[in-house]
Write an enzyme that holds these catalytic residues in place. Structure first.
Site, mmCIF file in Angstrom:
data_model
loop_
_atom_site.group_PDB
_atom_site.id
_atom_site.type_symbol
_atom_site.label_atom_id
_atom_site.label_comp_id
_atom_site.label_asym_id
_atom_site.label_seq_id
_atom_site.Cartn_x
_atom_site.Cartn_y
_atom_site.Cartn_z
ATOM 1 N N LYS A 167 4.876 2.691 -6.684
ATOM 2 C CA LYS A 167 4.646 4.048 -7.211
ATOM 3 C C LYS A 167 3.246 4.611 -6.985
ATOM 4 C CE LYS A 167 3.321 2.476 -11.807
ATOM 5 N NZ LYS A 167 3.317 2.738 -13.215
ATOM 6 N N SER A 177 10.775 12.036 -9.269
ATOM 7 C CA SER A 177 9.429 12.426 -9.685
ATOM 8 C C SER A 177 9.177 13.891 -9.354
ATOM 9 C CB SER A 177 8.425 11.552 -8.931
ATOM 10 O OG SER A 177 7.141 12.093 -9.030
ATOM 11 N N TYR A 194 5.282 8.393 -0.588
ATOM 12 C CA TYR A 194 5.929 8.101 -1.875
ATOM 13 C C TYR A 194 6.896 9.228 -2.240
ATOM 14 C CZ TYR A 194 6.429 7.782 -6.970
ATOM 15 O OH TYR A 194 6.934 7.752 -8.246
ATOM 16 N N LYS A 220 11.169 9.348 -2.556
ATOM 17 C CA LYS A 220 11.971 9.855 -3.690
ATOM 18 C C LYS A 220 13.000 10.868 -3.194
ATOM 19 C CE LYS A 220 10.083 7.626 -7.119
ATOM 20 N NZ LYS A 220 10.800 6.442 -7.602
HETATM 21 P P1 NAD Z 1 6.350 -0.004 -12.955
HETATM 22 O O1 NAD Z 1 5.629 -0.496 -11.755
HETATM 23 O O2 NAD Z 1 5.811 -0.360 -14.295
HETATM 24 O O3 NAD Z 1 7.892 -0.439 -12.901
HETATM 25 C C1 NAD Z 1 8.563 -0.662 -11.690
HETATM 26 C C2 NAD Z 1 9.152 -2.055 -11.745
HETATM 27 O O4 NAD Z 1 9.885 -2.275 -10.537
HETATM 28 C C3 NAD Z 1 8.090 -3.152 -11.838
HETATM 29 O O5 NAD Z 1 8.402 -4.003 -12.921
HETATM 30 C C4 NAD Z 1 8.217 -3.896 -10.505
HETATM 31 O O6 NAD Z 1 7.947 -5.289 -10.646
HETATM 32 C C5 NAD Z 1 9.660 -3.618 -10.127
HETATM 33 N N1 NAD Z 1 9.949 -3.661 -8.694
HETATM 34 C C6 NAD Z 1 9.257 -3.078 -7.680
HETATM 35 N N2 NAD Z 1 9.857 -3.326 -6.512
HETATM 36 C C7 NAD Z 1 10.969 -4.048 -6.784
HETATM 37 C C8 NAD Z 1 11.999 -4.616 -5.994
HETATM 38 N N3 NAD Z 1 12.011 -4.460 -4.671
HETATM 39 N N4 NAD Z 1 12.987 -5.323 -6.597
HETATM 40 C C9 NAD Z 1 12.972 -5.493 -7.956
HETATM 41 N N5 NAD Z 1 12.031 -4.986 -8.748
HETATM 42 C C10 NAD Z 1 11.033 -4.265 -8.171
HETATM 43 O O7 NAD Z 1 6.469 1.594 -12.798
HETATM 44 P P2 NAD Z 1 6.940 2.705 -13.825
HETATM 45 O O8 NAD Z 1 5.771 3.579 -14.100
HETATM 46 O O9 NAD Z 1 7.699 2.122 -14.942
HETATM 47 O O10 NAD Z 1 7.898 3.529 -12.872
HETATM 48 C C11 NAD Z 1 9.294 3.300 -12.825
HETATM 49 C C12 NAD Z 1 9.909 4.259 -11.817
HETATM 50 O O11 NAD Z 1 9.577 5.592 -12.199
HETATM 51 C C13 NAD Z 1 9.390 4.073 -10.398
HETATM 52 O O12 NAD Z 1 10.478 4.251 -9.510
HETATM 53 C C14 NAD Z 1 8.393 5.193 -10.242
HETATM 54 O O13 NAD Z 1 8.271 5.609 -8.903
HETATM 55 C C15 NAD Z 1 9.024 6.277 -11.096
HETATM 56 N N6 NAD Z 1 8.046 7.260 -11.575
HETATM 57 C C16 NAD Z 1 6.952 6.826 -12.268
HETATM 58 C C17 NAD Z 1 6.005 7.759 -12.686
HETATM 59 C C18 NAD Z 1 4.757 7.313 -13.406
HETATM 60 O O14 NAD Z 1 3.782 8.061 -13.448
HETATM 61 N N7 NAD Z 1 4.729 6.128 -14.029
HETATM 62 C C19 NAD Z 1 6.187 9.129 -12.413
HETATM 63 C C20 NAD Z 1 7.335 9.529 -11.730
HETATM 64 C C21 NAD Z 1 8.262 8.583 -11.305
#
Ligand code: NAD
Ligand code: UDP
Length: 343
Positions: A84, A124, A148, A152
């Site tokens: 992300k 996102s 990124y 999405k």
């Molecule tokens: P995070 O990194 O805390 O959670 C993502 C999880 O996915 C992690 O635990 C990671 O270990 C796991 N992961 C990554 N690649 C993987 C794979 N290939 N197989 C299995 N597990 C995998 O991030 P978050 O902030 O909780 O974000 C969750 C989702 O929300 C993501 O897709 C992110 O792009 C999206 N998002 C986040 C935000 C933000 O600001 N936090 C904003 C918009 C969208």
């Protein structure tokens, strides 16, 4: 009936898992622990009194996914897993396409094979790129400006194409604005690796003395005070949005016809500037945040905030928590866990 949660031990997923368990919904968390720690499972158990089922696996490993679908009675998937960091995606696009696009493709293939047809995907606001107009509604132009964001959008496109190919599918892309804060218990929260990229984790690390001062990226934007404006949303509100979105699948569980593809913004509809955020943190928590004005950060836009009315009309959701709770809970988490989940 069980919900599979990919990226299940991550920041937003862990908050969603807590609410689902509290509502007695069975869940299976799947994560490769690339950006999270298994200790999250203990914390979820502490909050809810229930230990979630956990599978350590990568979403790109279709054999593992097939086994999960064969073993558990899964009828819906919430797909959080992915990388992300926008800057990292510019430096290393192939790993982003592999993890985020190929990973999602594998997940969709495994769902297709297992005849699991209901998906909620973490999209996102970055899919809107430089906003066509504000507030951003779901019909605004989609024009991403980095790998990124492109990932999405490509996953949303795959979801939409699948829905056009067969009416069994129900697929919801939730377009998050800026998630912040933590569970009010202070047991789970955001645990960034290294120097935080995002504003509020940086502010809380300054507050705890881990960092000297905040760099405010730009004071010459066309905004209320020149600093960048975003739509910050409490992570528990965001988590509740997923639970509400799952309700869309209730009607299809009894029939074979899905709802097709829906994109829904999850934001509050309110924009706050960086300097307003700093002031609010200081007022709520009584801690001064030293900062310096720095040049704009490459790729940043001046303002981004949601028209969140579709979420209300389609899934009956709106954000309930204001800046006070965001600031209080972010600091509660940081002050109780200065090193994140590290012991
Ligand atoms: P995070 O990194 O805390 O959670 C993502 C999880 O996915 C992690 O635990 C990671 O270990 C796991 N992961 C990554 N690649 C993987 C794979 N290939 N197989 C299995 N597990 C995998 O991030 P978050 O902030 O909780 O974000 C969750 C989702 O929300 C993501 O897709 C992110 O792009 C999206 N998002 C986040 C935000 C933000 O600001 N936090 C904003 C918009 C969208
Ligand atoms: N920001 C800042 N200093 C930081 C981190 C972020 O001034 O150390 C600003 C950034 O320029 C933007 C806002 O805070 O205007 C939100 O940035 P963040 O990275 O949290 O979210 P995004 O850029 O993805 O909306």
């Amino acid at each position: 009936m069980t919900v599979l949660i990919t990226g299940g031990t991550g920041y937003i997923a862990s908050h969603t898992a807590v609410i689902l368990l509290q509502q007695n919904i069975d869940i299976v968390l799947l994560d490769n622990l690339l950006n999270s720690k298994a200790i999250v499972l203990d914390k979820i158990e502490l909050i809810t009194g229930k230990r979630p089922t956990f599978v350590e696996a990568d979403i790109r490993d279709e054999d593992s996914l097939d086994k999960v679908f064969a073993q558990y009675n899964i009828n819906s998937v919430i797909h959080f897993a992915g990388l992300k960091a926008v800057g990292e995606s510019v430096e290393n696009p192939l790993s982003y396409y592999d993890n985020n696009v190929v990973g999602s493709l594998r997940l969709l293939s495994a769902m297709d094979k297992a005849n699991v047809n209901n998906l909620i995907f973490s999209s996102s606001a970055t899919v809107y790129g430089d906003p066509e107009r504000l507030p951003l509604d779901e019909s605004c132009a989609l024009r991403t400006t980095n790998p990124y964001g492109a990932n999405k959008l490509q996953v949303e496109q795959m979801m939409s194409d699948l829905c056009n190919s067969n009416d069994k599918w129900s697929m919801v892309a939730l377009r998050y604005f800026n998630p912040v804060g933590a569970h009010e218990s202070g047991l789970i929260g955001e645990d960034p690796n290294g120097i935080p990229n995002n504003l509020l984790p940086y502010v809380t690390q300054v507050a705890s003395g881990l960092r000297e001062k905040l760099s405010v990226f730009g004071d010459d934007y066309d905004t209320v005070d020149g600093s960048g404006v975003r739509d910050y949303i409490h992570v528990v509100d965001l988590a509740e949005g997923h639970v509400k979105a799952l309700g869309l699948f209730d009607s299809v569980n009894s029939s074979n016809e899905g709802i097709g593809f829906e994109a829904i913004n999850l934001g509050t509809g309110n924009g706050y500037s960086v300097l307003e955020m700093v002031k609010s943190f200081e007022e709520i928590n009584g801690i001064e945040i030293p900062y310096q004005i720095c040049p704009r950060r490459a790729g940043d836009i001046d303002s981004c905030y949601a028209d969140a009315s579709k979420a209300f009309t389609t899934i009956g959701w709106k954000a309930e928590r204001g800046l006070d709770e965001m600031m209080r809970d972010a600091w509660n988490w940081q002050s109780k866990n200065p090193q994140g989940y590290e012991e």
